[in-house]
Scaffold this motif. Structure first.
Motif, mmCIF file in Angstrom:
data_model
loop_
_atom_site.group_PDB
_atom_site.id
_atom_site.type_symbol
_atom_site.label_atom_id
_atom_site.label_comp_id
_atom_site.label_asym_id
_atom_site.label_seq_id
_atom_site.Cartn_x
_atom_site.Cartn_y
_atom_site.Cartn_z
ATOM 1 N N ILE A 116 0.829 -1.209 0.000
ATOM 2 C CA ILE A 116 0.000 0.000 0.000
ATOM 3 C C ILE A 116 0.865 1.262 0.000
ATOM 4 O O ILE A 116 0.619 2.210 -0.753
ATOM 5 C CB ILE A 116 -0.958 -0.001 1.199
ATOM 6 C CG1 ILE A 116 -2.019 -1.090 1.021
ATOM 7 C CG2 ILE A 116 -1.627 1.366 1.368
ATOM 8 C CD1 ILE A 116 -2.955 -1.256 2.198
ATOM 9 N N VAL A 117 1.914 1.276 0.828
ATOM 10 C CA VAL A 117 2.814 2.437 0.878
ATOM 11 C C VAL A 117 3.498 2.642 -0.474
ATOM 12 O O VAL A 117 3.658 3.782 -0.940
ATOM 13 C CB VAL A 117 3.865 2.270 1.995
ATOM 14 C CG1 VAL A 117 4.929 3.361 1.917
ATOM 15 C CG2 VAL A 117 3.190 2.317 3.363
ATOM 16 N N LEU A 118 3.900 1.549 -1.125
ATOM 17 C CA LEU A 118 4.498 1.655 -2.460
ATOM 18 C C LEU A 118 3.525 2.285 -3.440
ATOM 19 O O LEU A 118 3.892 3.179 -4.215
ATOM 20 C CB LEU A 118 4.903 0.266 -2.958
ATOM 21 C CG LEU A 118 5.330 0.182 -4.428
ATOM 22 C CD1 LEU A 118 6.604 0.978 -4.659
ATOM 23 C CD2 LEU A 118 5.516 -1.281 -4.855
ATOM 24 N N ALA A 119 2.272 1.835 -3.397
ATOM 25 C CA ALA A 119 1.259 2.381 -4.300
ATOM 26 C C ALA A 119 1.054 3.869 -4.072
ATOM 27 O O ALA A 119 0.851 4.636 -5.021
ATOM 28 C CB ALA A 119 -0.060 1.626 -4.111
ATOM 29 N N MET A 120 1.102 4.295 -2.817
ATOM 30 C CA MET A 120 0.937 5.706 -2.500
ATOM 31 C C MET A 120 2.163 6.529 -2.922
ATOM 32 O O MET A 120 2.040 7.659 -3.381
ATOM 33 C CB MET A 120 0.691 5.890 -1.001
ATOM 34 C CG MET A 120 -0.561 5.207 -0.491
ATOM 35 S SD MET A 120 -2.024 5.662 -1.451
ATOM 36 C CE MET A 120 -3.016 4.198 -1.237
ATOM 37 N N SER A 121 3.338 5.937 -2.776
ATOM 38 C CA SER A 121 4.573 6.663 -3.134
ATOM 39 C C SER A 121 4.615 6.984 -4.623
ATOM 40 O O SER A 121 5.136 8.027 -5.034
ATOM 41 C CB SER A 121 5.795 5.827 -2.750
ATOM 42 O OG SER A 121 5.804 5.529 -1.375
ATOM 43 N N ILE A 122 4.064 6.093 -5.438
ATOM 44 C CA ILE A 122 4.073 6.289 -6.887
ATOM 45 C C ILE A 122 3.315 7.548 -7.289
ATOM 46 O O ILE A 122 3.578 8.127 -8.356
ATOM 47 C CB ILE A 122 3.491 5.029 -7.575
ATOM 48 C CG1 ILE A 122 4.465 3.862 -7.419
ATOM 49 C CG2 ILE A 122 3.193 5.272 -9.046
ATOM 50 C CD1 ILE A 122 3.951 2.540 -7.937
#
Length: 402
Positions: free
Chosen positions: A383-389
């Motif tokens: 989820i954090v990766l998806a938000m960072s993008i």
């Protein structure tokens, strides 16, 4: 200032635009009433993130294929006709769920197929119609009202559905909710015959010129890629938040009530945006939204618990309307600047819907690869990766004056 805005006729919405909003509200109410509970219904029957993920992945990829395939037909038959087909097939989807009941698990891939086709038809037509019934002068207002309509239905419908499901033992409440959803879509289908059918002047389908258009205008190519960035986390967030909340409370009513709280925040944010946003501040809005999304993911790194999940969802719903409105208005403005202009309108919407669904599908695939169960060691960091993008979005956005 509000008085000055009210006096500007170019900012007013036409009767046709208002009629479209009303029908969309009925459609959205039926969808909001039922869509998260379809995922919970599958979860209750299977207790499998894999089945939920595969169901959503199939639906999204079929929606992308339908979107890309239907563009030419939309231009020949008209957006209103495709719009009506989309609502009718959505009604059929819920009618069949009520008929097969628990056997949906056996045929979940067929239901995913039907849902994907129905969604592809509806959203291609709806977003094209949105561009036709609004202008650069009142588009932020229309999109703001659109967000408020969606927010209001999302506020009321899931809470009502959760309450109704809680009145029954077992899964009977789910079937009642799906029956009501079917009735809502049936009403929306009937009302769609009252919507003024557009005159079809440009029947040619210009997708074959896409390569030349993006080659000459790299900023428009970036604008298309931006929909992929937006779609990546959306695929995960379509079904995981409801399962996270249910895994904590094991109560559908609380899922519905908390969803109402989250959407109340979204309604307030949408109202503020509809009154004061302007196209010149797009890049600023996207930076703010990306920062907000990233911060929301960080809450879950502490632990998956009541407080952190609520903070995650509240923060999401503060910044999601800002990103959605800013980027939609930015993209619609590009449609007036590229070669072929309005004649490329359907193709532009087809591209938007296809690309955003590819992003959603990839998000689900990544989640399915790394997250087989509700576990902070996997779920949270995907989820954090998806938000960072989301930080890529303001970087690739190019305003007119640039």
């Amino acid at each position: 200032m509000i008085q000055q805005i009210k006096q500007k006729p170019e900012k007013r919405l036409s009767a046709h635009a208002v009629n479209i909003l009303i029908n969309h509200a009925i459609f959205q109410f039926g969808s909001s009433l039922s869509i998260i509970f379809v995922n919970l219904y599958l979860w209750r029957l299977t207790n499998s993130l894999w089945v939920n993920g595969l169901y959503n992945l199939i639906a999204i990829l079929i929606q992308a294929v339908t979107t890309f395939s239907i563009g030419k037909m939309s231009k020949k038959k008209g957006r209103t006709t495709i719009y009506r087909y989309g609502i009718m097939m959505t009604a059929l989807f819920y009618l069949l769920i009520v008929m097969v009941q628990e056997e949906i698990v056996t045929y979940f891939y067929l239901f995913a197929l039907l849902r994907g086709i129905a969604q592809g038809l509806y959203w291609v037509a709806y977003f094209t119609i949105v561009h036709e019934v609004s202008s650069n002068e009142n588009r932020h207002r229309y999109l703001g009202w659109n967000q408020m309509v969606m927010g209001s239905t999302n506020l009321i419908a899931p809470a009502l559905a959760g309450f109704m499901i809680g009145l029954f033992n077992g899964l009977a409440g789910y079937l009642l909710v799906f029956s009501i959803a079917f009735l809502m879509f049936f009403v929306a289908t009937l009302r769609s015959f009252r919507i003024k059918k557009e005159s079809i002047r440009h029947r040619n389908y210009y997708m074959k010129y896409l390569g030349q258009i993006v080659e000459r205008n790299k900023a428009f190519r970036n604008a298309l890629f931006g929909w992929f960035i937006i779609g990546f986390p959306q695929g995960i967030l379509m079904y995981i938040p409801a399962i996270l909340i249910y895994s904590i409370f094991e109560n559908e009513s609380i899922v519905g009530y908390l969803n109402a709280l989250f959407l109340a925040v979204s309604i307030l944010a949408s109202f503020i945006i509809s009154r004061f946003a302007n196209i010149q501040q797009t890049k600023k809005y996207l930076w703010i939204a990306a920062t907000g999304f990233f911060a929301s993911g960080l809450f879950l790194t502490w632990e998956i618990a009541i407080v952190t999940v609520i903070l995650f969802m509240v923060t999401q719903n503060i910044f999601k309307p800002l990103q959605a409105n800013a980027y939609a208005a930015y993209y619609f403005e590009w449609l007036d600047r590229i070669p072929l202009g309005n004649e490329f309108r359907v193709e532009s919407v087809v591209l938007r819907e296809t690309i955003i669904n590819i992003g959603r599908g990839l998000g689900i695939i990544v989640f399915m690869i790394f997250s087989n169960e509700i576990d902070t060691n996997t779920v949270v960091y995907v989820i954090v990766l998806a938000m960072s993008i989301q930080f890529i979005l303001p970087v690739i956005t190019k305003l007119k004056e640039e």
